[in-house]
Structures are given as C-alpha cells and as structure tokens.
Enzyme design. Structure first.
Site, short mmCIF file in Angstrom:
data_model
loop_
_atom_site.label_atom_id
_atom_site.label_comp_id
_atom_site.label_asym_id
_atom_site.label_seq_id
_atom_site.Cartn_x
_atom_site.Cartn_y
_atom_site.Cartn_z
N TYR A 288 -0.65 19.22 92.47
CA TYR A 288 -0.09 18.48 93.62
C TYR A 288 -0.73 18.96 94.93
CZ TYR A 288 3.47 17.09 97.07
OH TYR A 288 4.13 16.59 98.16
P1 NAP Z 1 10.27 9.58 96.37
O1 NAP Z 1 11.66 9.53 96.89
O2 NAP Z 1 10.03 10.01 94.96
O3 NAP Z 1 9.58 8.15 96.60
C1 NAP Z 1 8.26 7.94 96.15
C2 NAP Z 1 7.80 6.58 96.56
O4 NAP Z 1 6.48 6.39 96.03
C3 NAP Z 1 8.68 5.46 96.02
O5 NAP Z 1 8.82 4.46 97.00
C4 NAP Z 1 7.86 4.93 94.84
O6 NAP Z 1 8.02 3.56 94.59
C5 NAP Z 1 6.45 5.16 95.32
N1 NAP Z 1 5.56 5.22 94.18
C6 NAP Z 1 5.58 6.11 93.15
N2 NAP Z 1 4.62 5.79 92.25
C7 NAP Z 1 4.00 4.67 92.72
C8 NAP Z 1 2.94 3.86 92.24
N3 NAP Z 1 2.31 4.12 91.09
N4 NAP Z 1 2.57 2.79 92.98
C9 NAP Z 1 3.19 2.50 94.14
N5 NAP Z 1 4.19 3.23 94.65
C10 NAP Z 1 4.59 4.30 93.94
O7 NAP Z 1 9.31 10.52 97.26
P2 NAP Z 1 9.57 11.32 98.62
O8 NAP Z 1 10.21 12.61 98.28
O9 NAP Z 1 10.14 10.43 99.64
O10 NAP Z 1 8.05 11.66 99.01
C11 NAP Z 1 7.26 10.75 99.75
C12 NAP Z 1 5.93 11.41 100.11
O11 NAP Z 1 6.18 12.61 100.85
C13 NAP Z 1 5.07 11.80 98.92
O12 NAP Z 1 3.71 11.57 99.20
C14 NAP Z 1 5.32 13.29 98.77
O13 NAP Z 1 4.26 13.96 98.17
C15 NAP Z 1 5.51 13.68 100.24
N6 NAP Z 1 6.28 14.90 100.42
C16 NAP Z 1 7.59 14.94 100.02
C17 NAP Z 1 8.31 16.11 100.21
C18 NAP Z 1 9.76 16.23 99.80
O14 NAP Z 1 10.29 17.35 99.78
N7 NAP Z 1 10.45 15.14 99.48
C19 NAP Z 1 7.71 17.23 100.81
C20 NAP Z 1 6.38 17.13 101.19
C21 NAP Z 1 5.69 15.97 101.00
P3 NAP Z 1 9.12 2.95 93.56
O15 NAP Z 1 10.36 3.77 93.79
O16 NAP Z 1 9.27 1.54 94.01
O17 NAP Z 1 8.58 3.12 92.21
#
Ligand code: NAP
Length: 248
Positions: free
Chosen positions: A156
């Site tokens: 990641y």
């Molecule tokens: P999340 O709640 O798991 O949501 C992920 C999103 O990505 C969903 O809208 C999902 O769409 C979409 N997605 C997943 N696979 C996909 C695919 N194959 N094609 C198109 N869309 C896809 O994630 P989050 O925690 O909000 O994280 C969002 C971003 O922030 C990510 O890049 C993550 O690495 C980054 N980030 C998160 C954190 C954290 O602690 N949460 C920390 C640092 C960075 P569907 O639901 O419609 O499938």
C-alpha cells in the site's frame, strides 16, 4: 453553501464512500458541479441525492477502475456528463495490509492498478484538456504511510509513494499550462473502509500529536483548499492532514 467553486466541475473517484463522499459533498457545497464516481450505483445515487438536497449539483457516473481503458472511459463519460472537468480528485484506493511474503501477484496488481494506474490514465485523459483551457486542479489522495516505513504496509505504502512522485511529475508537466497538481496525505481516518479496524485505527493515530483519528470532513477541507484559487501558488505539494504524525 459558498460559491468559491461556482462554475467549476469536479470528478471525484471513490465518492460512494468515506473520504471521497465527504470530498464530493464539500466541493458541491462550495458551488462545484460534481461527478460522483464509484462502483456502487445505489450508494452513488444516495450521495448525489444528498448533494441535491442541500441545493448543489451532482451526477453519478459509475466505474470499476481496473485498467487503463476503464480509466479513459470514466474520463470521457465524466466529461460528457459535466461538459468539461476542471477539478480531478484521485481518491479511489484500496489498502490491504500484510506481510510482503504473503502478498500475491494478484494483490500487487490490484493495488497498483487502482492506486496508481487509474490516476495515471485519468490524468492522461483529463490534464491535457485542462491545459488547453489554461486552468485546472488535480488532487491525489495519498497516505501518511507513503512517507515512512511501516511494517505490513509495503504494498500500500509503495503504491501511494508512486502517486506522490506522480504529483510532482505532473506539477512539472502541467503546471506551466495553469494546471495545479497537489496531494493530500491523510492519517488514520474513520470511514466505511476502516470501520473494521476497530481499536487498531486509534492505536495508529495515537502516535501523532493530535492523538486521534481524523474525520472525513477534515480531509475534505484540505482538498477543497487545494481545489480552489486560495491555493493559487501551490504546485506539487503534499499536504499532510494526519494529526501531525509524519512530523514527529
Ligand atoms: P473506502 O471507504 O473504502 O472507500 C473507497 C472508495 O473507493 C469507494 O468509493 C469505492 O467504491 C472506491 N473503489 C474501490 N475499488 C474501486 C474500483 N475498483 N473502481 C472504482 N472505485 C473503487 O475508503 P476511504 O477510507 O474513504 O479511503 C479513500 C482514500 O483515502 C483511499 O485512496 C485511501 O488509500 C486513502 N486514505 C485513507 C485513510 C483512512 O484511514 N481511511 C488514510 C489515508 C489514506 P465502491 O464503494 O462504489 O465500490
């Protein structure tokens, strides 16, 4: 509702959940017409309805990003839906953790395809059009674990480290044409995606000065800043929104 992004259009990937949903709602709340994208049409339409309920403009354009062709297709369909795209937020991402020795080739390809290849070809399609208009903002969502080594996060972290370097490369490539490219680096943030982590999220967050996980709105606020003219002299920057974790 404020109007700082009024007249602008934005494509937010991964806007059906978590951080992306908050970004979509926040940009729409500042006046942008937002293309909400993700795989799940039902949740996407719920985000669109929430934006319309608050008086904003949004449309859902679905996409399962799994190769260059699906990224290029999303760019084309989003452009068609919104007329053009001024703001691209590369937020969709997956973050499986685990030992390097237990990572399969499929795991590796899945992570690099969504976290690196999809943003790459979205930018390849959309940035030249922004450059032709002489205006645009691209914001890539990275992570704090792209900035330091963390046990279990080799796959990641390395994918997001690639996205951070791409942020700088694209700033060099498109900045002279008026397209600003920046990144936001969230710390542990409560989302649908991290809901299953339970106490582990708090433990990860405890190491930072803020001592707590972030909220999706705190991340979205930083993205809104980088999308707006308030950051007009900011190019190729990585803005940590991580409670100070990478600073200490
Ligand atoms: P999340 O709640 O798991 O949501 C992920 C999103 O990505 C969903 O809208 C999902 O769409 C979409 N997605 C997943 N696979 C996909 C695919 N194959 N094609 C198109 N869309 C896809 O994630 P989050 O925690 O909000 O994280 C969002 C971003 O922030 C990510 O890049 C993550 O690495 C980054 N980030 C998160 C954190 C954290 O602690 N949460 C920390 C640092 C960075 P569907 O639901 O419609 O499938």
């Amino acid at each position: 509702m404020s109007s700082e992004l009024s007249g602008k259009t934005a494509l937010v990937t991964g806007a059906t959940s978590g951080i992306g949903k908050a970004i979509a709602v926040t940009l729409a709340g500042r006046g942008a017409k937002v293309v909400v994208s993700g795989r799940d049409e039902k949740r996407g339409e719920q985000v669109v309805a929430a934006i319309r309920d608050m008086g904003g403009q949004a449309v859902f354009v679905g996409s399962d990003l799994h190769d260059a062709a699906t990224a290029r297709s999303l760019a084309a369909r989003a452009t068609q839906a919104a007329g053009h795209i001024d703001i691209l937020v590369n937020n969709a991402g997956i973050y499986p953790f685990g030992p390097t020795s237990q990572t399969t080739e499929d795991d590796f390809d899945d992570v690099f395809t969504l976290n690196v290849k999809a943003p790459y070809f979205l930018v390849a399609e959309l940035a030249p059009e922004m450059a032709k208009r002489g205006d645009g903002a691209i914001i890539n969502i990275s992570t704090m674990v792209a900035e330091f080594g963390a046990d279990g996060m080799s796959l990641y972290g390395s994918s997001k480290a690639a996205l951070v370097l791409l942020t700088k490369s694209w700033a060099a490539e498109y900045g002279p044409s008026g397209v600003r490219v920046n990144a936001v680096s969230p710390g542990p943030t409560r989302t649908e995606g991290t809901a299953g982590m339970g106490d582990a999220l708090d433990q990860l967050a405890a190491a930072g000065p803020a001592g707590r996980p972030g909220s999706v709105d705190e991340i979205a606020e930083a993205v809104a800043f980088l999308a707006s003219d308030r950051s007009s002299f900011v190019h190729g920057a990585l803005l940590p929104v991580d409670g100070g974790r990478i600073a200490v």
